[in-house]
Scaffold this active site. Sequence first.
Site, PDB file in Angstrom:
ATOM      1  N   TRP A 193     -33.097  88.268   4.631  1.00 50.77           N
ATOM      2  CA  TRP A 193     -31.830  87.843   5.232  1.00 50.77           C
ATOM      3  C   TRP A 193     -31.494  86.426   4.747  1.00 50.77           C
ATOM      4  O   TRP A 193     -32.368  85.560   4.690  1.00 50.77           O
ATOM      5  CB  TRP A 193     -31.926  87.859   6.763  1.00 50.77           C
ATOM      6  N   ASP A 360     -13.746  87.620  14.147  1.00 53.33           N
ATOM      7  CA  ASP A 360     -15.087  88.203  13.987  1.00 53.33           C
ATOM      8  C   ASP A 360     -15.627  88.656  15.343  1.00 53.33           C
ATOM      9  O   ASP A 360     -14.869  88.882  16.310  1.00 53.33           O
ATOM     10  CB  ASP A 360     -16.001  87.189  13.280  1.00 53.33           C
ATOM     11  N   ASP A 361     -16.920  88.756  15.451  1.00 52.97           N
ATOM     12  CA  ASP A 361     -17.643  89.259  16.616  1.00 52.97           C
ATOM     13  C   ASP A 361     -17.228  88.522  17.907  1.00 52.97           C
ATOM     14  O   ASP A 361     -16.933  87.328  17.875  1.00 52.97           O
ATOM     15  CB  ASP A 361     -19.138  89.011  16.344  1.00 52.97           C
ATOM     16  N   ARG A 437     -32.035  92.322  17.403  1.00 56.96           N
ATOM     17  CA  ARG A 437     -30.815  91.631  17.829  1.00 56.96           C
ATOM     18  C   ARG A 437     -30.298  92.255  19.132  1.00 56.96           C
ATOM     19  O   ARG A 437     -29.107  92.445  19.318  1.00 56.96           O
ATOM     20  CB  ARG A 437     -29.728  91.678  16.752  1.00 56.96           C
ATOM     21  N   LYS A 470     -13.747  94.321   9.064  1.00 55.43           N
ATOM     22  CA  LYS A 470     -15.108  93.980   8.599  1.00 55.43           C
ATOM     23  C   LYS A 470     -16.078  94.886   9.342  1.00 55.43           C
ATOM     24  O   LYS A 470     -16.179  94.812  10.566  1.00 55.43           O
ATOM     25  CB  LYS A 470     -15.394  92.510   8.889  1.00 55.43           C
ATOM     26  N   TRP A 471     -16.757  95.751   8.606  1.00 52.09           N
ATOM     27  CA  TRP A 471     -17.665  96.769   9.181  1.00 52.09           C
ATOM     28  C   TRP A 471     -19.079  96.246   9.072  1.00 52.09           C
ATOM     29  O   TRP A 471     -19.683  96.301   8.007  1.00 52.09           O
ATOM     30  CB  TRP A 471     -17.498  98.086   8.420  1.00 52.09           C
ATOM     31  N   ASP A 472     -19.608  95.746  10.178  1.00 48.66           N
ATOM     32  CA  ASP A 472     -20.913  95.081  10.153  1.00 48.66           C
ATOM     33  C   ASP A 472     -22.024  96.053  10.570  1.00 48.66           C
ATOM     34  O   ASP A 472     -21.761  97.119  11.158  1.00 48.66           O
ATOM     35  CB  ASP A 472     -20.855  93.883  11.123  1.00 48.66           C
ATOM     36  N   MET A 473     -23.263  95.694  10.306  1.00 52.17           N
ATOM     37  CA  MET A 473     -24.430  96.510  10.678  1.00 52.17           C
ATOM     38  C   MET A 473     -25.621  95.558  10.688  1.00 52.17           C
ATOM     39  O   MET A 473     -26.060  95.125   9.637  1.00 52.17           O
ATOM     40  CB  MET A 473     -24.613  97.614   9.632  1.00 52.17           C
ATOM     41  N   ASN A 474     -26.098  95.200  11.896  1.00 46.11           N
ATOM     42  CA  ASN A 474     -26.980  94.043  11.998  1.00 46.11           C
ATOM     43  C   ASN A 474     -28.439  94.311  12.307  1.00 46.11           C
ATOM     44  O   ASN A 474     -29.147  93.408  12.752  1.00 46.11           O
ATOM     45  CB  ASN A 474     -26.429  93.075  13.044  1.00 46.11           C
ATOM     46  N   ASP A 542     -25.056  86.154   4.594  1.00 50.27           N
ATOM     47  CA  ASP A 542     -24.713  85.232   5.681  1.00 50.27           C
ATOM     48  C   ASP A 542     -24.953  83.791   5.260  1.00 50.27           C
ATOM     49  O   ASP A 542     -24.594  82.865   5.980  1.00 50.27           O
ATOM     50  CB  ASP A 542     -25.575  85.537   6.917  1.00 50.27           C
TER      51      ASP A 542
HETATM   52  C1  DGJ Z   1     -23.486  89.229  10.754  1.00 50.25           C
HETATM   53  C2  DGJ Z   1     -22.431  88.956   9.741  1.00 50.25           C
HETATM   54  O1  DGJ Z   1     -22.982  88.890   8.472  1.00 50.25           O
HETATM   55  C3  DGJ Z   1     -21.705  87.677  10.113  1.00 50.25           C
HETATM   56  O2  DGJ Z   1     -20.780  87.355   9.130  1.00 50.25           O
HETATM   57  C4  DGJ Z   1     -21.047  87.879  11.454  1.00 50.25           C
HETATM   58  O3  DGJ Z   1     -20.055  88.856  11.348  1.00 50.25           O
HETATM   59  C5  DGJ Z   1     -22.087  88.263  12.479  1.00 50.25           C
HETATM   60  N1  DGJ Z   1     -22.881  89.372  12.063  1.00 50.25           N
HETATM   61  C6  DGJ Z   1     -21.433  88.592  13.797  1.00 50.25           C
HETATM   62  O4  DGJ Z   1     -22.320  89.054  14.722  1.00 50.25           O
END
Ligand code: DGJ
Length: 725
Positions: A193, A360-361, A437, A470-474, A542
């Site tokens: 990361w 964003d989030d 997370r 923006k389609w995120d996946m954390n 990030d």
């Molecule tokens: C991870 C993304 O890479 C960031 O840019 C941001 O959108 C955060 N998640 C939000 O939780």
Amino acid sequence: MAEILREKNLFHLRNEHISYVLCEMPGGILAHLYAGPRLSAVNAANLLRHAGVATDHSFSVQECMLDRLPQEYPSYGLGDYREGAVTVAAPDGSRAVDLRLASTEVLEGKPALEGLPATRGGGCATLRLALRDGLTGLEAELCYTIFDDCDAVARSVRLVNGGSAALTVTRAFSLCLDLPDADWELITLSGSWARERDIVRRPLCPGVQGVFSRRGASSHQASPFMALVRPDAGEARGEVIGLSLIYSGSFAARADVSQFGTARLLMGIDDADFAWRLEPGEAFQAPEAVMVFSEEGLGGMSRQFHRLWNARLLPERWARRPRPVLLNSWEAAYFDFDADKLVSIAEAAAKAGVELFVMDDGWFGHRDDDTTSLGDWFTDRRKLPDGLKSLGDRVRALGLQFGIWMEPEMISPESELYRAHPDWCLHIPGREGITSRHQFVLDMGREDVQAYVCEAVTRTLRESGAAYLKWDMNRNITNIGSAALPPERQGEVLHRYILGLYAVMGRLTEAFPEVLFEGCAGGGGRFDAGILAYMPQFWCSDNTDALCRCRIQYATSLVFPPSTMGSHVSAVPNHQTGRVTPMESRFAVALGGCFGYELDPRQLTEADRAAMREQIAMANRTQALRLNGTFYRLLSPFEGNDTAWMTVSEDRTEALVTVVRALAQPNVMPPLVKLAGLDAGRRYRDVATGEIYGGDELMKVGLCCPLSQCDAASAMIELKAVDEA
Ligand code: DGJ
């Protein structure tokens, strides 16, 4: 022109620059003969003699001859002791398969892959070979496509149970490439990361080596890419083979160097946690793999990949379309915002010339930090009392487009969705679920979950009128179990997840063709060709520090073009590294991808806000060149203190050169950077200074790029041809 020549038992796929040759051995085993620069003719006996294999009737699979034979789709257990490409358990529990050629077909164009993204056809030819295992009835359909316009061969494999009892596929790699020698070095991309994609290069050695992801995503840690380069090959010259898998889940990429000094390359879905049950008549489609061949070093390989993805993979309506300059709220506000704060950031952004504002989030459920609410895709009225539409309208009234963030594949244990549907997340009954997370992963293989995600995203896009998502996946996947599948199908969970994801992405991007979708996975944790088939750009990392980004973007460009890399100017001190770098260098680096900002413009000095206006003007002026031009890496941050790259327009009349020096040093010379891709016979003018240079001078001698005396100093030089070709 791509063509497929057939001479007796030999198949020769070729275009202007490359050849790929295979042949049918007596008895129907498929041997691999050659892959590389174009050949005029091929003598199969000559190539096989090298492997110590007879081509006449004396060839037999007895006496473990298969261990020497270069093959197209080998299996383990019948005399080949190298890594195999396919393993299938028969009804009696045995796991060897013996695939023999049953029929062949040459197709114009290229068939689509069911349920999986793949390169598009047109201007190509496909060889389809059907193989059959007599004992189990297993059929393998191998497709090879050669293109007119790219030095690439795309491969895919489809397994069909043509027998009368259930079979279980435990390995179905997409590609096997047997090479006659192992005098190569292996390049892979490894990271973490915020440190995605370091270039790792090492000589091949006997045994098995490679990279893999078992995270349910292609991952930050590894990329579904592998290159073999001759030891003397570098950026601009030398023989290179590049492999890329069009897939976003767990994968394996291996090189197996044999006792005879030959090398076998394999790539496909990782088989550590994979078992796919095939009832009679059922089929399993493995993802497409692409092989690129270059004699022009790593640069040549990358340009082939870039051309292929731009022309045949990215969504057609976005591939060459200008992307709006965006400002994303994440590093400006994190979770701490309300409608007025966002509008005031957007207002300052609009004044500086930004075109798209992205929230964003933190806008939904009850989300003040990352511990709650994923899955509850309804507006948090504490923050946005008048709702999404009102916020979107206020942003649009400023002359900006409005964009929004979602993480559709996830579910927080602390959410209404989880309370209503605890079964919808991946889980193993009786085992405590492991969060990451603070979230679980939705079971994307389930149709009810897919319908929910489609509905939530559709409603959000409609309500907000967003022009961008923006389609995120954390997080990566644990708790690998699905309540929707019987015990004997639990080995299918990870791949069904990806199939479900693609189905949803396909449905949504079709339904909203005018919405620009950007992929994201905690930065670049799923930056792969699979996602790019639906979403033309991906948030690269990030880590927005300009020096770190030099490395990340440089390495990403081995496989993917600048038109796919989300890349933003952020504030200083940088939020990930604490480093302070000059505004002009943050701009120069961000301009290496899909350009935007990740900061609060209200916090900038007046001088930086003025700089922003000029930057955006330049970003727009150079956009077509940067996104559609031909990309050249010039100096590597993995090899020295300086990084440089350039883009040249297709007609070679324009170029943009960028140089970044990481650490200032006293009493050294400025970089003298040898350019590439220009027309040697033309003269070029530096747009800023008016100075004229010869194209050959710039490429053979170099361009001197004086820099300020500070860390992370940079220069950008726009060149325009001044005379006729
Ligand atoms: C991870 C993304 O890479 C960031 O840019 C941001 O959108 C955060 N998640 C939000 O939780």
